[in-house]
Design an enzyme around this catalytic site. Sequence first.
Site, short mmCIF file in Angstrom:
data_model
loop_
_atom_site.label_atom_id
_atom_site.label_comp_id
_atom_site.label_asym_id
_atom_site.label_seq_id
_atom_site.Cartn_x
_atom_site.Cartn_y
_atom_site.Cartn_z
N HIS A 182 0.81 -1.21 0.00
CA HIS A 182 0.00 0.00 0.00
C HIS A 182 0.85 1.27 0.00
CE1 HIS A 182 -3.74 1.95 -0.07
NE2 HIS A 182 -4.40 1.19 0.79
N ARG A 183 2.17 1.16 0.16
CA ARG A 183 3.03 2.33 0.01
C ARG A 183 3.12 2.75 -1.45
NH1 ARG A 183 8.50 0.10 2.55
NH2 ARG A 183 7.91 -1.51 1.03
#
Length: 460
Positions: free
Chosen positions: A431-432
């Site tokens: 999710h980065r």
Amino acid sequence: MIQEFHLPDLGEGLADAEIVQWLVAPGDTVTLNQTLAEVETAKAVVELPSPYDGTVETLHAQAGDTVDVGAPLIAFAVESSSPADAAPADAAGEQKTEGAEEKTPPNLVGYGAAPSNKARPKRRARRAVSGAPAADTAVLEAAPHDALPEAPASTRTGERPRSTPPVRAYAKRLGIDIVLVAAEVGDRVITRDDIDSYAERVGGRTESASAPRRPKPLQPGIFDDTPERETRIPIRGVRKHTAAAMVQSAFTAPHVTTFHTVDVTATMDLIESLRADRSLADHRIGPLVIVAKAVCLALSRTPGLNSRWDEEAGEIVQPHYVDLGIAAATERGLIVPNIRDAERMTVPQLADAVTALTQTARSGKTSPAELAGGTFSITNIGVFGIDAGTPILPPGQSGILAVGAVRSMPWEHRGEIALRQVMTLSLSFDHRIVDGAEGARFVKDVADILEEPGRAMLLG
């Protein structure tokens, strides 16, 4: 003359390797680059070639032993005129010949450049056994002088006796001090039979007397007739590396998993028609291959799933190629070898690449180079009858897709309920790098291709 061969660096900066099996024995005559042994690193099983023409004198390790890079592995008797010879070792352990220049063994097939003439690192001393000398002295004083022989050099200097973890655990369960066993067997590796012999001689308890027998098996393979109540398996090799990598990934990249169930009836019909084509009879085309092709096409629209997070540089790196990892379950654990430049391959080419990759992985012959890198991965949990899961990202990748089993189910199709073939896709992503919208778009693109394979021609 006698030449020592030290375990070389097998690549990727690995510090040690385990001897899986020796393919030669003392007294055997070997030739240059003949395979001596199979060794398992943290990534793969590698064949180790001979650096000399000569005769095997000594094997410094046994199957199951872990050897440090640079430690002595095998000794050869070679003729002094052999072109592969290096100078004999002097007292300091360096290869020298008086009045002559040092010679370098030839480069070997299968790994690295030719070794340099610098002195190799010496083998690490085995760890000292805490409290061993004191316990040894107490027992010897209480016993008759002829009860035990003089301790070997390894135990007198406080080094841990040579044995494997299961043997040490077995001795501990029987209440046997392995240092005293080493005093009887000398400097060789202590075996389970040595422990049993010592227990019988000194009147120690045996495991069969102290542990109840197991019940008869309910199903084949669940139980056996051994009196042991548990089995301890050393964590090493591929399994150790995989465990460390998964822990690192799980606690470094924030994982998110999204699921989507898709009607793959059209894809399964396509596979049947391809299998019926005689010109494609030599290619094993199945659902995993079509999913792999769909993934490569979908990644062109969502490059974030084909990226990696470079913490040190403070950058997101987006490769302009797809090195597609295919997770393979082997006897030594889960590995993820890669198909290089998969985005350039046709469906038959992908089928051949997947077949070769899985066969090599199951035989334990995957090379470290085939396991390095990788930009996106697929894991086929459907072969185990599983529908969905939450796969963990391989380190350095931002996406992995789990492919579920194909099942016949009642499904809405063109406004009616029909029996259709469906599959669940499970996408885990970092999710980065990838937000929820991009992850959902990728899964939807893959699903659209599987629902209507003809749509693949429209994606670019």
